[in-house]
Write a protein that holds these residues in place. Sequence first.
Motif, PDB file in Angstrom:
ATOM      1  N   LEU A  66       0.832  -1.212   0.000  1.00  0.00           N
ATOM      2  CA  LEU A  66       0.000   0.000   0.000  1.00  0.00           C
ATOM      3  C   LEU A  66       0.860   1.253   0.000  1.00  0.00           C
ATOM      4  O   LEU A  66       0.546   2.235  -0.686  1.00  0.00           O
ATOM      5  N   VAL A  67       1.951   1.228   0.775  1.00  0.00           N
ATOM      6  CA  VAL A  67       2.865   2.378   0.791  1.00  0.00           C
ATOM      7  C   VAL A  67       3.467   2.590  -0.598  1.00  0.00           C
ATOM      8  O   VAL A  67       3.563   3.725  -1.095  1.00  0.00           O
ATOM      9  N   ARG A  68       3.858   1.508  -1.245  1.00  0.00           N
ATOM     10  CA  ARG A  68       4.453   1.622  -2.586  1.00  0.00           C
ATOM     11  C   ARG A  68       3.451   2.188  -3.589  1.00  0.00           C
ATOM     12  O   ARG A  68       3.774   3.081  -4.374  1.00  0.00           O
ATOM     13  N   PHE A  69       2.217   1.668  -3.558  1.00  0.00           N
ATOM     14  CA  PHE A  69       1.193   2.176  -4.478  1.00  0.00           C
ATOM     15  C   PHE A  69       0.891   3.646  -4.221  1.00  0.00           C
ATOM     16  O   PHE A  69       0.707   4.436  -5.160  1.00  0.00           O
ATOM     17  N   GLN A  70       0.829   4.035  -2.946  1.00  0.00           N
ATOM     18  CA  GLN A  70       0.493   5.425  -2.623  1.00  0.00           C
ATOM     19  C   GLN A  70       1.620   6.368  -3.053  1.00  0.00           C
ATOM     20  O   GLN A  70       1.352   7.459  -3.576  1.00  0.00           O
ATOM     21  N   GLU A  71       2.876   5.961  -2.851  1.00  0.00           N
ATOM     22  CA  GLU A  71       3.994   6.804  -3.275  1.00  0.00           C
ATOM     23  C   GLU A  71       4.023   6.940  -4.798  1.00  0.00           C
ATOM     24  O   GLU A  71       4.300   8.018  -5.333  1.00  0.00           O
ATOM     25  N   ARG A  72       3.707   5.854  -5.504  1.00  0.00           N
ATOM     26  CA  ARG A  72       3.675   5.919  -6.966  1.00  0.00           C
ATOM     27  C   ARG A  72       2.569   6.856  -7.442  1.00  0.00           C
ATOM     28  O   ARG A  72       2.765   7.651  -8.375  1.00  0.00           O
ATOM     29  N   PRO A  78       0.497  14.633  -8.233  1.00  0.00           N
ATOM     30  CA  PRO A  78       0.418  15.188  -6.868  1.00  0.00           C
ATOM     31  C   PRO A  78      -0.893  15.895  -6.578  1.00  0.00           C
ATOM     32  O   PRO A  78      -1.319  15.964  -5.427  1.00  0.00           O
ATOM     33  N   LEU A  79      -1.556  16.454  -7.621  1.00  0.00           N
ATOM     34  CA  LEU A  79      -2.786  17.202  -7.388  1.00  0.00           C
ATOM     35  C   LEU A  79      -3.942  16.280  -7.010  1.00  0.00           C
ATOM     36  O   LEU A  79      -4.775  16.625  -6.174  1.00  0.00           O
ATOM     37  N   LYS A  80      -4.016  15.089  -7.622  1.00  0.00           N
ATOM     38  CA  LYS A  80      -5.093  14.156  -7.331  1.00  0.00           C
ATOM     39  C   LYS A  80      -4.700  13.131  -6.266  1.00  0.00           C
ATOM     40  O   LYS A  80      -5.427  12.173  -6.031  1.00  0.00           O
ATOM     41  N   PHE A  81      -3.554  13.348  -5.631  1.00  0.00           N
ATOM     42  CA  PHE A  81      -3.060  12.369  -4.664  1.00  0.00           C
ATOM     43  C   PHE A  81      -3.996  12.210  -3.476  1.00  0.00           C
ATOM     44  O   PHE A  81      -4.257  11.096  -3.013  1.00  0.00           O
ATOM     45  N   GLN A  82      -4.547  13.325  -2.980  1.00  0.00           N
ATOM     46  CA  GLN A  82      -5.412  13.246  -1.797  1.00  0.00           C
ATOM     47  C   GLN A  82      -6.666  12.414  -2.058  1.00  0.00           C
ATOM     48  O   GLN A  82      -7.192  11.767  -1.151  1.00  0.00           O
ATOM     49  N   LYS A  83      -7.158  12.402  -3.303  1.00  0.00           N
ATOM     50  CA  LYS A  83      -8.357  11.630  -3.624  1.00  0.00           C
ATOM     51  C   LYS A  83      -8.044  10.159  -3.860  1.00  0.00           C
ATOM     52  O   LYS A  83      -8.966   9.351  -3.929  1.00  0.00           O
ATOM     53  N   ALA A 151       7.244  -0.850   8.982  1.00  0.00           N
ATOM     54  CA  ALA A 151       6.464  -1.319   7.832  1.00  0.00           C
ATOM     55  C   ALA A 151       5.975  -0.165   6.960  1.00  0.00           C
ATOM     56  O   ALA A 151       5.882  -0.300   5.733  1.00  0.00           O
ATOM     57  N   MET A 152       5.673   0.983   7.586  1.00  0.00           N
ATOM     58  CA  MET A 152       5.173   2.141   6.838  1.00  0.00           C
ATOM     59  C   MET A 152       6.291   3.055   6.374  1.00  0.00           C
ATOM     60  O   MET A 152       6.036   4.020   5.650  1.00  0.00           O
ATOM     61  N   CYS A 162      -5.254   3.279   9.177  1.00  0.00           N
ATOM     62  CA  CYS A 162      -6.592   3.061   8.605  1.00  0.00           C
ATOM     63  C   CYS A 162      -6.437   2.805   7.107  1.00  0.00           C
ATOM     64  O   CYS A 162      -5.938   3.660   6.365  1.00  0.00           O
ATOM     65  N   VAL A 163      -6.843   1.628   6.657  1.00  0.00           N
ATOM     66  CA  VAL A 163      -6.775   1.271   5.238  1.00  0.00           C
ATOM     67  C   VAL A 163      -8.014   1.830   4.542  1.00  0.00           C
ATOM     68  O   VAL A 163      -9.144   1.505   4.908  1.00  0.00           O
ATOM     69  N   LEU A 164      -7.777   2.675   3.528  1.00  0.00           N
ATOM     70  CA  LEU A 164      -8.873   3.320   2.804  1.00  0.00           C
ATOM     71  C   LEU A 164      -9.192   2.614   1.495  1.00  0.00           C
ATOM     72  O   LEU A 164     -10.330   2.701   1.012  1.00  0.00           O
ATOM     73  N   SER A 165      -8.212   1.936   0.910  1.00  0.00           N
ATOM     74  CA  SER A 165      -8.423   1.236  -0.351  1.00  0.00           C
ATOM     75  C   SER A 165      -7.505   0.028  -0.394  1.00  0.00           C
ATOM     76  O   SER A 165      -6.318   0.136  -0.093  1.00  0.00           O
ATOM     77  N   ALA A 166      -8.070  -1.121  -0.773  1.00  0.00           N
ATOM     78  CA  ALA A 166      -7.282  -2.350  -0.905  1.00  0.00           C
ATOM     79  C   ALA A 166      -6.982  -2.651  -2.367  1.00  0.00           C
ATOM     80  O   ALA A 166      -6.656  -3.791  -2.703  1.00  0.00           O
ATOM     81  N   GLU A 167      -7.074  -1.643  -3.221  1.00  0.00           N
ATOM     82  CA  GLU A 167      -6.817  -1.853  -4.640  1.00  0.00           C
ATOM     83  C   GLU A 167      -5.367  -2.277  -4.841  1.00  0.00           C
ATOM     84  O   GLU A 167      -4.436  -1.606  -4.398  1.00  0.00           O
TER      85      GLU A 167
END
Length: 377
Positions: A66-72, A78-83, A151-152, A162-167
């Motif tokens: 999840l950390v890897r996907f979020q950083e990617r 960066p503008l749509k990162f929060q969504k 881990a994070m 808190c996991v928001l998306s398991a994609e």
Amino acid sequence: AAGGDDLPVLEAIERIRAMQEGGGRQVPKASKQPGGGSNVIEVRHYVHQVLSDELDEKVKNMLGELVRFQERAKERDPLKFQKQKRFCVGMREAKRNVLRGKAKCIIGAPNLEECSAEGGIDDTIEGLIEECREHEVPVIFALSRNRLRKAMGKSMRLSIVCVLSAEGVHQEFKQVLKLTDELRRQWVFRQMMHVTSDDAEEARKRAEERALRDAERREAKAKLEAERKEEEVRLRAEAKAAKEAEKARKAAQREAEIERRRAAKLQREQAAKRDAAENAASEAAAREAEAARAEELRRQREAEELEAAERRREAARRLAEEERERDKITAALQAQAAREAVAAAVGTKKTAGDDESDAESDSSGSSVPLGFNAGLF
């Protein structure tokens, strides 16, 4: 989410938790660290599952992905990162996303600090667990505060993720939930093995008391919600009345503005008419003045032309007089020249006679050249 087989387990958890709250017991648990060594951590009373190295490993791998996907995603846009966030950390953010229905699960460290004061960490984490149960959000206890940090990839210890998306990690997410449910059942069975009849009765009483408190709390919450809704209705009515009053005021202002503009337009039209009449009068006066000036100029030109004609006639008369004078002078000069010529001819003849006589007399010793005619001089 709790199914039909989970209801006895949840009831047992409620009773055992009531016993733990009454006795204030805390059970130390051993947690295996990745290096093969062991470290004893203090497991808090609200951890209602058995800790497992297998669960820790699965949770660590899932969080790493999840950390890897979020950083990617952050690097790509960066503008749509929060969504597109996959997770958030902290109890406040976790509770906010649970209430909004965005949380997929809560991962907590089983060794949080103890703070039994009112409004402390214990109350906060218990309130978060209650909200998760009400909204059917799974609560998973794994790793530790320090191992969650690793881990994070964070620099500070973490208590809640808190996991928001398991994609991208759907398979790992399902395995973690399944293993957590099994470990929760094992914890319930272990606790029930140590429960006596007195403990069970005490747990039942405490569960009933807690159910009563929960009912009172829900009633108070429902009352507050009803009051809040009434207040919202009142505020909406006031806002609507204020909006209508504002609308009426703006309508009156618009009417007044329209009337003012109409009056101003009428004044402008009247002023324009007066200006047009004044301009027409001034133009007529200007045309009359221009006509008078043109007539005066015409008269002046006629007078100048008459004067010029008179001057030309006078000049012609003078020229004629001068011509006549010249003709008279020429005639006089011609007459005088004729007279002089006649006189000269007469004198020439006389002189010729005298010369002949003189020539005869002076032929012997005269100094005058031969053939000289004195009459010519």
